[in-house]
Write a protein that holds these residues in place. Structure first.
Motif, mmCIF file in Angstrom:
data_model
loop_
_atom_site.group_PDB
_atom_site.id
_atom_site.type_symbol
_atom_site.label_atom_id
_atom_site.label_comp_id
_atom_site.label_asym_id
_atom_site.label_seq_id
_atom_site.Cartn_x
_atom_site.Cartn_y
_atom_site.Cartn_z
ATOM 1 N N ALA A 247 0.811 -1.217 0.000
ATOM 2 C CA ALA A 247 0.000 0.000 0.000
ATOM 3 C C ALA A 247 0.845 1.268 0.000
ATOM 4 N N ASP A 248 1.961 1.252 -0.747
ATOM 5 C CA ASP A 248 2.816 2.440 -0.846
ATOM 6 C C ASP A 248 3.017 2.778 -2.312
ATOM 7 N N LEU B 103 8.284 1.638 -6.539
ATOM 8 C CA LEU B 103 8.103 0.583 -7.525
ATOM 9 C C LEU B 103 8.374 -0.771 -6.890
ATOM 10 N N PHE B 104 9.484 -0.869 -6.163
ATOM 11 C CA PHE B 104 9.857 -2.101 -5.465
ATOM 12 C C PHE B 104 10.357 -1.760 -4.058
ATOM 13 N N THR B 105 10.315 -2.744 -3.181
ATOM 14 C CA THR B 105 10.953 -2.594 -1.874
ATOM 15 C C THR B 105 12.446 -2.499 -2.092
ATOM 16 N N ASN B 106 13.053 -1.391 -1.662
ATOM 17 C CA ASN B 106 14.481 -1.199 -1.925
ATOM 18 C C ASN B 106 15.299 -0.975 -0.665
ATOM 19 N N ALA B 107 14.666 -1.093 0.503
ATOM 20 C CA ALA B 107 15.384 -0.919 1.759
ATOM 21 C C ALA B 107 14.596 -1.572 2.883
ATOM 22 N N GLY B 108 15.296 -1.890 3.973
ATOM 23 C CA GLY B 108 14.643 -2.534 5.096
ATOM 24 C C GLY B 108 13.607 -1.671 5.763
ATOM 25 N N MET B 109 13.780 -0.332 5.683
ATOM 26 C CA MET B 109 12.856 0.559 6.387
ATOM 27 C C MET B 109 11.519 0.726 5.687
ATOM 28 N N ASN B 110 11.388 0.251 4.450
ATOM 29 C CA ASN B 110 10.147 0.482 3.698
ATOM 30 C C ASN B 110 8.915 0.010 4.455
ATOM 31 N N GLN B 111 8.997 -1.178 5.036
ATOM 32 C CA GLN B 111 7.802 -1.717 5.716
ATOM 33 C C GLN B 111 7.499 -0.977 7.021
ATOM 34 N N PHE B 112 8.460 -0.153 7.506
ATOM 35 C CA PHE B 112 8.238 0.611 8.734
ATOM 36 C C PHE B 112 7.996 2.088 8.460
ATOM 37 N N ASP C 254 3.153 11.401 -28.066
ATOM 38 C CA ASP C 254 1.694 11.369 -28.022
ATOM 39 C C ASP C 254 1.141 10.006 -28.404
ATOM 40 N N ARG C 255 1.971 9.161 -29.054
ATOM 41 C CA ARG C 255 1.495 7.831 -29.435
ATOM 42 C C ARG C 255 1.966 6.742 -28.485
ATOM 43 N N ALA C 256 2.886 7.106 -27.599
ATOM 44 C CA ALA C 256 3.444 6.108 -26.682
ATOM 45 C C ALA C 256 2.448 5.759 -25.590
ATOM 46 N N ARG C 257 2.506 4.574 -25.162
ATOM 47 C CA ARG C 257 1.656 4.184 -24.041
ATOM 48 C C ARG C 257 2.218 4.750 -22.764
ATOM 49 N N LYS C 258 1.320 5.319 -21.942
ATOM 50 C CA LYS C 258 1.764 5.863 -20.671
ATOM 51 C C LYS C 258 1.628 4.768 -19.613
ATOM 52 N N THR C 259 2.684 4.602 -18.849
ATOM 53 C CA THR C 259 2.646 3.596 -17.794
ATOM 54 C C THR C 259 2.095 4.192 -16.512
ATOM 55 N N ALA C 260 1.653 3.295 -15.652
ATOM 56 C CA ALA C 260 1.096 3.756 -14.376
ATOM 57 C C ALA C 260 2.167 4.479 -13.576
ATOM 58 N N GLY C 261 1.789 5.598 -12.962
ATOM 59 C CA GLY C 261 2.751 6.394 -12.207
ATOM 60 C C GLY C 261 2.751 5.992 -10.744
ATOM 61 N N PHE C 262 3.877 6.269 -10.112
ATOM 62 C CA PHE C 262 4.000 6.011 -8.687
ATOM 63 C C PHE C 262 4.189 7.354 -8.013
ATOM 64 N N GLU C 263 3.099 7.925 -7.506
ATOM 65 C CA GLU C 263 3.118 9.270 -6.972
ATOM 66 C C GLU C 263 2.709 9.277 -5.509
ATOM 67 N N VAL C 264 3.171 10.297 -4.846
ATOM 68 C CA VAL C 264 2.796 10.450 -3.447
ATOM 69 C C VAL C 264 1.346 10.898 -3.347
ATOM 70 N N THR C 265 0.562 10.202 -2.549
ATOM 71 C CA THR C 265 -0.828 10.606 -2.345
ATOM 72 C C THR C 265 -1.003 11.016 -0.887
ATOM 73 N N THR C 266 -1.676 12.095 -0.670
ATOM 74 C CA THR C 266 -1.868 12.585 0.689
ATOM 75 C C THR C 266 -3.338 12.870 0.931
ATOM 76 N N LEU D 208 -3.378 -16.746 2.136
ATOM 77 C CA LEU D 208 -2.824 -15.968 1.034
ATOM 78 C C LEU D 208 -2.866 -14.486 1.372
ATOM 79 N N ALA D 209 -1.745 -13.803 1.110
ATOM 80 C CA ALA D 209 -1.669 -12.348 1.268
ATOM 81 C C ALA D 209 -1.373 -11.764 -0.101
ATOM 82 N N PHE D 210 -1.737 -10.524 -0.310
ATOM 83 C CA PHE D 210 -1.651 -9.935 -1.649
ATOM 84 C C PHE D 210 -0.856 -8.653 -1.642
ATOM 85 N N PHE D 211 0.027 -8.506 -2.693
ATOM 86 C CA PHE D 211 0.795 -7.280 -2.778
ATOM 87 C C PHE D 211 -0.137 -6.107 -3.052
ATOM 88 N N GLY D 212 0.262 -4.962 -2.516
ATOM 89 C CA GLY D 212 -0.578 -3.775 -2.645
ATOM 90 C C GLY D 212 -1.468 -3.580 -1.438
#
Length: 846
Positions: free
Chosen positions: A33-34, A38-47, A397-409, A611-615
């Motif tokens: 839920a972050d 894009l990926f977990t890149n450090a031990g502190m991410n889950q905290f 303008d013809r390229a596919r746009k990928t999903a963004g990873f933005e800060v939501t508040t 079962l647990a699910f990413f996201g």
């Protein structure tokens, strides 16, 4: 005696358990839920939520061995893998954490004690860095640990000051390094800590979170400073085992040996070969961990990163002569095209691969830019990056746009409320009606004391039976009735972990802050949502049983009137698959199995098969929903008491939503019954149209389809015969230009396939010549160029079509003997047909 990587993992956990830490399992590579990562890149991410104060844990000290990936986004080591001794995509990070418990002195002591006493690293080879203004850390290292001041290096903010974002928790850090000796140095007289060479190798980073940076950049002390540390297991293993490269440690040597046996290459013999072996060893660790956490190759986001890793591995496999189909087929064609482009560039005396060629590899063949750069570097060539960027912008303008990873508040007002009102207690699992006190009333961006009839508001209660939107399930609807008014609740959300917002309209009277009212959930919608949610769990279990355990949930929607389930799978489901899934779900519905729920520790739940699910984000205690031995998932949603309450289940559709991701939409209960009634009505209507009994509809429809296909074939023959006769009659359209017969013709109303049929006929008739046919249909222009085999080399159709396509406002291409184009300017078709004579004359004269 050196320790194995396995022993280092175990000793790290044991050491910190002895220091009062709680061992916390690694979180998935997909952040929970972050959306900022894009990926977990450090031990502190889950905290992260703990450090930000958004959540709490039942412990204040933690130790983890966290699996991490740095191959996309801000932290990306992919293109360095293979070229250095220490870069990896996938790695394990050892970390100890304090949440307002111990601080600098203890963190430094723990780090030094573990490295020198447990691992046994020589004290006289260890160096440390500190932030230039951190006098406290200097004092601890020098006076308590007794490191000579000459081995304590002060560095600036870029190297030794950590922050989570532009604002929020931050603080200085201190790194522990080891001097690996002059043999690994750069040889420069200026070589010291901070040099890019491998002599002074960072082992452990200790982050002291002691400040809160506001929007103006001002640093304010945190009331409860915290500790976040990180140490790569791969580096520690190499240092502890006395080897010069991570790849020489026991983490990689067995894998390198196995790859060497498969490819007939031995690690350590040739630099180029070693590089490819390192790439394969690293990537073959990253790939299974990514896929195990639910990532599949695709064209965007996380799936695109996995695809890049696979392709990079495939390319280096080919460099080693590894030609097994599962890798060879991924990049074989692209590598050949790249080698051809390099050869052409060299043949013209250039050592730069042109930007348009780079873009073709990137856009047409999906070859990542870093792989192209790497291949060119091996051929002593450079990329025209400016030209590539220009080509990329032209097609943006013809390229596919990928999903963004933005800060939501959350809204500022909501964020403020979460710290000022008591947590909302949810009682909706047990009952649909409860009494609660209004803690706050929100009207737009304002907090108000009361609201009157007709006003749209959001209410915060201290107790509620209303389920808030989450886990794919929509929020409850219903009524709030107070002493002076009534509110119709249309939506329930949870913008913060313990803050429920009841959004609705005051239908009568008024409501005031502090009033006690009765909250009643609309039973019908809740029950329908519960049916669909329980059915979703059955669908997931059925998919895994029928398609395989690779099926993982990618997302879901549970509403009172429908359900949607997105899942990982490589291809569309067959009608047989869908029938089997539907039948298996309905079998469990008929069994009327008990739906059990219990609250467990997250590790206990997952270890027990849930079962647990990413996201999704989970706390230390989780709710487990268990349906017999068929389904077991972590889930906070509302469910049936028994599967029989679902009544009936029907699949509405199965589609693809992205590469490797499929979607099932379905109905249960009354919705499924109404769907059956709708299908029955449609069948009756179809029977009336066909003037047949319902039992004869399929047979009669098959006969009609066969008859229609027969008539279509007859029509095609007639059209071809008409066009061929028309071509023979209009011989004036055939001219001889520079000794070449050129036939042009306009045949409006014909499609491109009709033009191809006619072109084949005309080629047989002309024996030698160039044919250009055009047609206008539905305001769209089609052009086709065909050449006989004896002229295709001199007058390739694929080249002739381009200037003709430009005349009609379109684009085109094809082979040497036949090419086609489409355009949007029908009024220019005559000009285009006339232009071919000029083109033939020009080409013949060259």
């Amino acid at each position: 005696m050196s320790q194995s990587a396995k022993e280092l993992r175990q000793s790290f956990i044991r050491y910190f358990l002895a220091q009062g830490h709680t061992s916390v399992p690694s979180s998935p590579l997909i952040p929970q839920a972050d959306p900022t990562l894009l990926f977990t890149n450090a031990g502190m991410n889950q905290f992260k939520g703990v450090f930000l104060g958004d959540e709490s844990r039942p412990y204040t000290r933690a130790v983890t061995v966290q699996k991490c990936l740095r191959a996309g986004g801000k932290h990306n080591d992919l293109e360095n893998v293979g070229y250095t001794r220490r870069h990896h995509t996938f790695f394990e990070m050892l970390g100890n954490f304090s949440f307002g418990d111990y601080f600098k002195a203890d963190a430094i002591h723990f780090g030094w004690d573990y490295l020198t006493q447990v691992v046994g690293l020589p004290k006289d080879r260890l160096w440390v860095t500190i932030f230039r203004e951190d006098e406290e850390a200097q004092a601890v290292w020098e006076r308590k640990i007794r490191i000579p001041a000459s081995r304590i290096v002060r560095l600036g903010e870029q190297d030794n000051f950590w922050q989570m974002g532009d604002t929020g928790p931050c603080g200085p850090c201190s790194e522990i390094l080891i001097d690996q000796g002059e043999a690994l140095g750069c040889g420069k007289p200026t070589c010291t800590v901070g040099c890019d060479c491998d002599r002074y190798l960072e082992i452990w980073n200790l982050v002291f979170m002691q400040y809160d940076r506001d929007a103006s950049g001002t640093l304010k002390p945190l009331p409860r400073p915290s500790i976040d540390t990180g140490m790569g297991l791969e580096r520690l293993a190499a240092v502890a085992q006395g080897v010069q490269s991570n790849y020489d440690s026991d983490l990689f040597q067995p894998l390198l040996s196995a790859i060497g046996q498969r490819t007939g290459r031995r690690y350590g013999e040739q630099p180029a070969t070693d590089r490819s072996l390192r790439v394969l060893a690293d990537h073959l660790r990253a790939i299974p961990f990514l896929m195990a956490d639910g990532v599949l190759p695709s064209n965007e986001g996380r799936g695109y990163v996995l695809r890049r890793i696979l392709r990079r591995a495939a390319r280096h496999g080919r460099l080693l002569g590894k030609t097994e189909p599962f890798l060879y087929e991924l990049t074989g064609t692209v590598v050949e095209i790249l080698n051809e482009m390099v050869a052409k560039a060299r043949g013209s005396g250039r050592n730069v691969l042109a930007g348009d060629q780079v873009f073709k590899l990137y856009d047409t063949y999906g070859f990542p830019l870093d792989l192209i750069a790497e291949a060119c570097r091996e051929q002593d060539m450079r990329l025209d990056e400016a030209g590539f960027q220009q080509a990329l912008e032209e097609q943006r303008d013809r390229a596919r746009k990928t999903a963004g990873f933005e800060v939501t508040t959350a809204k500022p007002l909501v964020a403020e409320l979460s710290g000022r009102v008591a947590p909302t207690r949810f009682v909706g699992y047990e009952r649909l009606e409860a009494e609660g006190v209004i803690q706050a009333i929100l009207k737009g961006e304002r907090r108000v004391k009361e609201a009157v009839e007709g006003e749209e508001i959001e209410l915060v209660l201290d107790v509620t039976p209303f389920y808030a939107e989450g886990g794919g399930q929509v929020g409850d609807q219903g009524l709030l009735v107070g002493p002076e008014g009534r509110v119709e609740v249309q939506e329930t959300t949870k913008p913060a972990p313990d803050l429920f917002l009841h959004k609705g309209v005051v239908r009568a009277g008024r409501v005031r802050e502090g009033e006690r009212l009765t909250a009643s959930v609309r039973a019908v919608t809740r029950q329908n949502a519960a049916r669909n949610h329980t059915a979703t769990h059955l669908v997931h279990a059925a998919l895994r049983e029928i398609l395989g355990p690779h099926v993982k949930q990618y997302g879901s929607l549970v509403a009172p009137n429908r359900l949607r389930f997105d899942f990982a799978h490589f291809k569309p489901l067959s009608s047989r698959d869908i029938d089997d899934i539907e039948a298996l779900v309905n079998e469990h519905v008929r069994r009327n199995e008990v739906v059990q729920t219990e609250v467990l520790g997250v590790q206990e739940a997952v270890s027990g098969g849930a079962l647990a699910f990413f996201g999704d984000k989970y706390g230390d205690r989780v709710r487990v929903v268990n349906i017999s031995s068929f389904s077991k998932e972590l889930c906070g949603g509302t469910h049936c008491r028994q599967t029989g309450e679902i009544g009936l289940f029907r699949v509405v559709s199965e589609t693809g939503v992205a590469a490797g991701v499929r979607r099932i939409e379905a109905q249960s209960g009354l919705g499924a019954y109404e769907l059956l009634k709708q299908h029955e009505a449609e069948l009756n209507e179809l029977a009336d149209l066909l003037k047949a009994n319902r039992s004869d509809v399929v047979t009669k429809t098959k006969k009609l389809v066969a008859l229609l296909k027969e008539k279509e074939q007859e029509l095609e023959k007639l059209k071809a015969r008409y066009a061929s006769g028309q071509a023979a009659a209009e011989s004036a359209q055939t001219r001889t230009v520079a000794g070449v017969k050129v036939h042009t013709q306009r045949l409006d109303g014909m499609e491109i396939k009709d033009l191809r049929t006619l072109a084949d006929s005309l080629r047989n008739r002309l024996k030698s010549g160039v044919i250009v046919l055009g047609s206008v249909k539905d305001d769209k222009v089609s052009l086709l160029v065909a050449t006989t085999p004896d002229l295709s080399a001199r007058f390739p159709a694929g080249e002739l079509i381009k200037p003709l396509a430009a005349e009609i406002g379109g684009t085109g291409g094809g082979r040497a003997e036949m090419a086609q184009a489409g355009g949007k300017n029908p009024e220019r078709l005559g000009v285009a047909l006339e232009k071919v004579f000029e083109l033939i004359a020009q080409t013949a004269g060259e």
